[in-house]
Design a protein around this motif. Structure first.
Motif, PDB file in Angstrom:
ATOM      1  N   SER A  93     -45.975  30.365  -4.256  1.00 26.34           N
ATOM      2  CA  SER A  93     -44.782  31.118  -3.418  1.00 26.34           C
ATOM      3  C   SER A  93     -44.208  32.317  -4.423  1.00 26.34           C
ATOM      4  O   SER A  93     -43.791  33.220  -3.992  1.00 26.34           O
ATOM      5  N   VAL A  94     -43.739  31.979  -5.405  1.00 31.17           N
ATOM      6  CA  VAL A  94     -43.254  32.945  -6.541  1.00 31.17           C
ATOM      7  C   VAL A  94     -44.296  34.145  -6.568  1.00 31.17           C
ATOM      8  O   VAL A  94     -43.762  35.277  -6.651  1.00 31.17           O
ATOM      9  N   ALA A  95     -45.343  33.691  -7.045  1.00 30.22           N
ATOM     10  CA  ALA A  95     -46.487  34.824  -7.177  1.00 30.22           C
ATOM     11  C   ALA A  95     -46.697  35.547  -6.105  1.00 30.22           C
ATOM     12  O   ALA A  95     -46.933  36.701  -6.397  1.00 30.22           O
ATOM     13  N   ASP A  96     -46.352  35.193  -4.845  1.00 24.35           N
ATOM     14  CA  ASP A  96     -46.584  36.196  -3.718  1.00 24.35           C
ATOM     15  C   ASP A  96     -45.363  36.958  -3.462  1.00 24.35           C
ATOM     16  O   ASP A  96     -45.764  38.110  -2.793  1.00 24.35           O
ATOM     17  N   GLU A  97     -44.382  36.724  -4.304  1.00 27.13           N
ATOM     18  CA  GLU A  97     -43.254  37.668  -4.105  1.00 27.13           C
ATOM     19  C   GLU A  97     -43.056  38.740  -5.245  1.00 27.13           C
ATOM     20  O   GLU A  97     -42.176  39.633  -5.038  1.00 27.13           O
ATOM     21  N   ILE A  98     -43.736  38.471  -6.290  1.00 25.44           N
ATOM     22  CA  ILE A  98     -43.409  39.615  -7.727  1.00 25.44           C
ATOM     23  C   ILE A  98     -44.508  40.325  -7.762  1.00 25.44           C
ATOM     24  O   ILE A  98     -45.760  40.047  -7.371  1.00 25.44           O
ATOM     25  N   PRO A  99     -44.279  41.422  -8.565  1.00 25.56           N
ATOM     26  CA  PRO A  99     -45.408  42.340  -8.756  1.00 25.56           C
ATOM     27  C   PRO A  99     -46.455  41.695  -9.749  1.00 25.56           C
ATOM     28  O   PRO A  99     -46.360  40.710 -10.377  1.00 25.56           O
ATOM     29  N   GLY A 100     -47.625  42.390  -9.724  1.00 20.67           N
ATOM     30  CA  GLY A 100     -48.897  41.828 -10.493  1.00 20.67           C
ATOM     31  C   GLY A 100     -48.700  41.824 -11.952  1.00 20.67           C
ATOM     32  O   GLY A 100     -49.052  41.159 -12.628  1.00 20.67           O
ATOM     33  N   GLU A 101     -48.010  43.042 -12.483  1.00 22.38           N
ATOM     34  CA  GLU A 101     -47.714  42.997 -13.813  1.00 22.38           C
ATOM     35  C   GLU A 101     -46.033  42.969 -13.962  1.00 22.38           C
ATOM     36  O   GLU A 101     -45.554  44.066 -13.480  1.00 22.38           O
ATOM     37  N   GLY A 102     -45.597  42.162 -14.629  1.00 21.87           N
ATOM     38  CA  GLY A 102     -44.041  42.120 -14.709  1.00 21.87           C
ATOM     39  C   GLY A 102     -43.568  43.039 -15.985  1.00 21.87           C
ATOM     40  O   GLY A 102     -44.350  43.895 -16.483  1.00 21.87           O
ATOM     41  N   PRO A 103     -42.231  42.880 -16.446  1.00 20.75           N
ATOM     42  CA  PRO A 103     -41.892  43.668 -17.322  1.00 20.75           C
ATOM     43  C   PRO A 103     -42.287  43.406 -18.555  1.00 20.75           C
ATOM     44  O   PRO A 103     -42.680  42.247 -19.120  1.00 20.75           O
ATOM     45  N   GLN A 104     -42.049  44.159 -19.698  1.00 21.46           N
ATOM     46  CA  GLN A 104     -42.410  44.124 -21.000  1.00 21.46           C
ATOM     47  C   GLN A 104     -41.192  43.343 -21.426  1.00 21.46           C
ATOM     48  O   GLN A 104     -40.199  43.974 -21.515  1.00 21.46           O
ATOM     49  N   ALA A 105     -41.395  42.275 -22.240  1.00 18.20           N
ATOM     50  CA  ALA A 105     -40.371  41.348 -22.661  1.00 18.20           C
ATOM     51  C   ALA A 105     -40.495  40.833 -24.046  1.00 18.20           C
ATOM     52  O   ALA A 105     -41.883  40.780 -24.612  1.00 18.20           O
ATOM     53  N   ALA A 106     -39.616  40.809 -25.007  1.00 13.86           N
ATOM     54  CA  ALA A 106     -39.561  40.281 -26.371  1.00 13.86           C
ATOM     55  C   ALA A 106     -38.898  38.711 -26.050  1.00 13.86           C
ATOM     56  O   ALA A 106     -37.921  38.855 -25.380  1.00 13.86           O
ATOM     57  N   LEU A 107     -39.385  37.812 -26.794  1.00 13.94           N
ATOM     58  CA  LEU A 107     -38.568  36.624 -26.647  1.00 13.94           C
ATOM     59  C   LEU A 107     -38.551  36.109 -28.586  1.00 13.94           C
ATOM     60  O   LEU A 107     -39.566  36.362 -29.377  1.00 13.94           O
ATOM     61  N   VAL A 108     -37.318  35.887 -28.741  1.00 11.86           N
ATOM     62  CA  VAL A 108     -37.096  35.800 -30.079  1.00 11.86           C
ATOM     63  C   VAL A 108     -36.042  34.786 -30.209  1.00 11.86           C
ATOM     64  O   VAL A 108     -35.565  34.149 -29.299  1.00 11.86           O
ATOM     65  N   TRP A 109     -35.812  33.941 -31.484  1.00 12.87           N
ATOM     66  CA  TRP A 109     -35.051  33.052 -31.716  1.00 12.87           C
ATOM     67  C   TRP A 109     -33.858  33.872 -32.585  1.00 12.87           C
ATOM     68  O   TRP A 109     -34.071  34.432 -33.373  1.00 12.87           O
ATOM     69  N   GLY A 110     -32.593  33.682 -31.997  1.00 16.92           N
ATOM     70  CA  GLY A 110     -31.356  34.356 -32.621  1.00 16.92           C
ATOM     71  C   GLY A 110     -30.368  33.387 -32.341  1.00 16.92           C
ATOM     72  O   GLY A 110     -29.295  33.779 -31.330  1.00 16.92           O
ATOM     73  N   GLY A 111     -29.923  32.191 -32.813  1.00 16.56           N
ATOM     74  CA  GLY A 111     -29.280  31.377 -32.453  1.00 16.56           C
ATOM     75  C   GLY A 111     -27.706  31.446 -32.827  1.00 16.56           C
ATOM     76  O   GLY A 111     -26.759  30.882 -32.141  1.00 16.56           O
ATOM     77  N   SER A 112     -27.511  32.757 -33.305  1.00 16.56           N
ATOM     78  CA  SER A 112     -26.063  32.949 -33.822  1.00 16.56           C
ATOM     79  C   SER A 112     -25.433  33.597 -32.666  1.00 16.56           C
ATOM     80  O   SER A 112     -25.900  34.383 -31.870  1.00 16.56           O
ATOM     81  N   GLU A 113     -24.009  33.642 -32.579  1.00 13.01           N
ATOM     82  CA  GLU A 113     -23.151  34.333 -31.538  1.00 13.01           C
ATOM     83  C   GLU A 113     -23.150  35.922 -32.036  1.00 13.01           C
ATOM     84  O   GLU A 113     -23.024  36.750 -30.850  1.00 13.01           O
ATOM     85  N   GLU A 114     -23.247  36.166 -32.905  1.00  9.66           N
ATOM     86  CA  GLU A 114     -23.811  37.749 -33.395  1.00  9.66           C
ATOM     87  C   GLU A 114     -24.851  37.946 -34.336  1.00  9.66           C
ATOM     88  O   GLU A 114     -24.964  38.247 -35.583  1.00  9.66           O
ATOM     89  N   PRO A 115     -26.146  37.966 -33.519  1.00  9.31           N
ATOM     90  CA  PRO A 115     -27.286  37.679 -34.403  1.00  9.31           C
ATOM     91  C   PRO A 115     -27.595  38.938 -34.764  1.00  9.31           C
ATOM     92  O   PRO A 115     -27.338  39.989 -34.162  1.00  9.31           O
ATOM     93  N   THR A 116     -28.104  39.268 -36.177  1.00  8.06           N
ATOM     94  CA  THR A 116     -28.622  40.438 -36.520  1.00  8.06           C
ATOM     95  C   THR A 116     -30.093  40.382 -36.930  1.00  8.06           C
ATOM     96  O   THR A 116     -30.684  41.339 -37.223  1.00  8.06           O
TER      97      THR A 116
END
Length: 180
Positions: free
Chosen positions: A19-42
């Protein structure tokens, strides 16, 4: 020995994803996934969205594209422990940034700490995702199929607010499957 329950849950999950696939575009946004556990990550440990694993299923279901693909940046899910900084993220310039290590925070707490820090940072503030406020908690590393449904809902409404509204699934129907 709970084959009926498994089949019912699998059908339920498949229906939600479809049902979600029927609602969204075929190609989604370019996204980066990172670990940055600090409240002020650098500095961040990058993950590959296009990698395998249950913790990436919601991204795959939502057609999210891996901003690190073809960038030369290795990720934790490829077996390395590489680190990236804001200059690297600016060079990759993702449309969306998912930051892991903040699941204990509410969306508001995350925005008041991590997002505000990034918006005030000289380099981070120039990253498209930061400029657009498209920086989100990245979800847990270890999750099961029930958590996947809730994460899918959260990411779907963040990425596609015009197309997807909540709830994506009936909580009582899910509870009936789990408890019966």
């Amino acid at each position: 020995k709970e084959e009926d329950r498994y089949e019912a849950f699998k059908a339920f999950q498949d229906d939600v994803v479809d049902s979600v696939a029927d609602e969204i575009p075929g190609e989604g946004p370019q996204a980066a996934l990172v670990w940055g556990g600090s409240e002020e990550p650098t500095s961040f440990s990058p993950y590959r969205i296009d990698g395998e694993g249950a913790n990436k299923k919601a991204f795959h279901d939502l057609n999210v594209q891996d901003a690190f693909a073809d960038s030369g940046v290795e990720g934790l899910s490829t077996g390395t422990r590489s680190k990236v900084d804001y200059e690297t993220l600016l060079a990759v310039d993702p449309e969306v940034l998912f930051v892991r290590g903040h699941e204990a925070k509410t969306r508001s707490e995350f925005e008041k700490s991590v997002l505000t820090f990034m918006q005030d940072h000289e380099t981070a503030s120039r990253i498209t995702a930061v400029e657009d406020g498209a920086v989100y908690r990245g979800g847990p590393i270890y999750l099961g199929p029930i958590q996947h449904l809730y994460l899918l809902e959260r990411f779907a409404t963040q990425l596609y607010p015009e197309q997807v509204s909540t709830p994506l699934f009936d909580r009582e129907d899910l509870s009936d499957i789990i408890t019966n």
